[in-house]
Design an enzyme around this catalytic site. Structure first.
Site, PDB file in Angstrom:
ATOM      1  N   HIS A 140      11.439  66.196  93.701  1.00  0.00           N
ATOM      2  CA  HIS A 140      11.838  66.906  92.486  1.00  0.00           C
ATOM      3  C   HIS A 140      10.643  67.034  91.529  1.00  0.00           C
ATOM      4  O   HIS A 140      10.327  68.124  91.045  1.00  0.00           O
ATOM      5  CB  HIS A 140      12.989  66.136  91.829  1.00  0.00           C
ATOM      6  CG  HIS A 140      13.453  66.715  90.538  1.00  0.00           C
ATOM      7  ND1 HIS A 140      14.605  67.454  90.429  1.00  0.00           N
ATOM      8  CD2 HIS A 140      12.921  66.669  89.293  1.00  0.00           C
ATOM      9  CE1 HIS A 140      14.757  67.840  89.173  1.00  0.00           C
ATOM     10  NE2 HIS A 140      13.746  67.381  88.460  1.00  0.00           N
ATOM     11  N   GLU A 141       9.964  65.932  91.278  1.00  0.00           N
ATOM     12  CA  GLU A 141       8.829  65.947  90.341  1.00  0.00           C
ATOM     13  C   GLU A 141       7.690  66.821  90.867  1.00  0.00           C
ATOM     14  O   GLU A 141       7.065  67.557  90.113  1.00  0.00           O
ATOM     15  CB  GLU A 141       8.324  64.517  90.094  1.00  0.00           C
ATOM     16  CG  GLU A 141       9.224  63.705  89.193  1.00  0.00           C
ATOM     17  CD  GLU A 141       9.473  64.401  87.855  1.00  0.00           C
ATOM     18  OE1 GLU A 141       8.502  64.716  87.155  1.00  0.00           O
ATOM     19  OE2 GLU A 141      10.645  64.641  87.522  1.00  0.00           O
ATOM     20  N   HIS A 144       8.266  70.458  90.251  1.00  0.00           N
ATOM     21  CA  HIS A 144       7.924  70.890  88.892  1.00  0.00           C
ATOM     22  C   HIS A 144       6.453  71.327  88.843  1.00  0.00           C
ATOM     23  O   HIS A 144       6.115  72.319  88.208  1.00  0.00           O
ATOM     24  CB  HIS A 144       8.151  69.766  87.881  1.00  0.00           C
ATOM     25  CG  HIS A 144       9.570  69.617  87.419  1.00  0.00           C
ATOM     26  ND1 HIS A 144      10.339  70.686  87.009  1.00  0.00           N
ATOM     27  CD2 HIS A 144      10.355  68.518  87.278  1.00  0.00           C
ATOM     28  CE1 HIS A 144      11.540  70.245  86.634  1.00  0.00           C
ATOM     29  NE2 HIS A 144      11.584  68.939  86.805  1.00  0.00           N
TER      30      HIS A 144
HETATM   31 ZN   LIG Z   1      13.094  67.752  86.528  1.00  0.00          ZN
END
Ligand SMILES: [Zn+2]
Length: 274
Positions: A140-141, A144
């Site tokens: 997830h990170e 980004h």
């Molecule tokens: Zn996030």
């Protein structure tokens, strides 16, 4: 009639936006990007080094946890490379010099900077509880960063503060830009105003994060109990640092379940993974 200064400002901002919008390779979404990725990666490399110097990095040779962070990182990196080259996008990752470090801290947090500079705080591990859930957070990170969300957030903040990169003038070295960088990315996030991720960015990070997790050989379904644990913590006395940029609303868990069938198509379990 002479246009007002404010009007000129608005027109200038819009023409700047038109000039500075770029289509993201992975999401296909057109987004504001006042900074070049190369410039951001250079800033990130410097900030990352400084962060590691100022914090207690756990050696991967001396700790099973740090070894696990590195292992999950290597698998995710391989999965991301595979995904990008499969789509003919390998060039996008050229500037990436992946690094995964565990720091000794009670904070429940993790972040990824442009160019593949990742930090996990030891306080996160009791919440992730297993390797697959750690992969979910990191996937997830990293999304980004890959989806240039930081660039987008920085660009929005720069516009709001009237700092431009008109005509491709580089803005690195500008103290205001450095301050915005520190607000958007992990280490300096405790200073000043936090800029939470938008819902659109969160959905993108969840979607590709799950795909990378699955491709790396981890069960993406671990995302659901993980966010339930996060949600429980958010109601406690000390909500995780991670939740200051990631609200743990119920709709997120529902959305994760909606995204699961797509992610599971990429899932090939590893023998050695837990
Ligand atoms: Zn996030």
């Amino acid at each position: 009639m002479k246009p007002s200064v404010k009007k000129i400002g608005i027109i200038a901002a819009f023409s700047m936006m038109a000039a500075a919008c770029s289509q993201n390779a992975i999401t296909g979404r057109s987004q504001l990007a006042l900074l070049s990725e190369t410039e951001l990666q250079t800033m990130a490399a410097t900030e990352y080094r400084q962060f590691l110097n100022e914090n207690k990095v756990v050696s991967a040779n001396a700790s099973k946890d740090a070894e696990m962070v590195r292992r999950v990182g290597q698998r995710l990196t391989a999965a991301i490379n595979e995904y990008y080259s499969g789509k003919g996008l390998g060039k996008e990752l050229e500037g990436y010099k992946w690094e995964y470090n565990l720091v000794d801290s009670r904070e429940v947090n993790a972040w990824a900077m442009p160019g593949g500079k990742i930090v996990v705080y030891s306080g996160l591990l009791p919440v992730t509880q297993n390797e697959a859930a750690l992969a979910v957070v990191l996937g997830h990170e990293i999304t980004h960063a890959l989806a240039h969300h930081g660039n987008e957030r920085m660009s929005q903040a720069m516009l709001a503060q009237g700092i431009g990169a008109v005509g491709g003038v580089l803005t690195s070295g500008n103290p205001k830009v450095s301050a915005i960088f520190n607000n958007v990315y992990g280490p300096g996030a405790q200073v000043g105003v936090l800029l939470p991720n938008s819902r659109k960015q969160e959905l993108e990070a969840d979607r590709y994060g799950l795909i990378f997790t699955a491709l790396a050989g981890y069960n993406p379904q671990e995302a659901v109990p993980l966010w339930e644990r996060m949600k429980q913590m958010s109601q406690g006395q000390s909500p995780p640092e991670f939740l200051s940029t990631h609200p743990s609303e119920d709709t997120r868990i529902q959305k994760l379940q909606d995204l699961m069938p797509e992610a599971l198509k990429y899932y090939k379990p590893l023998q050695s993974s837990k």
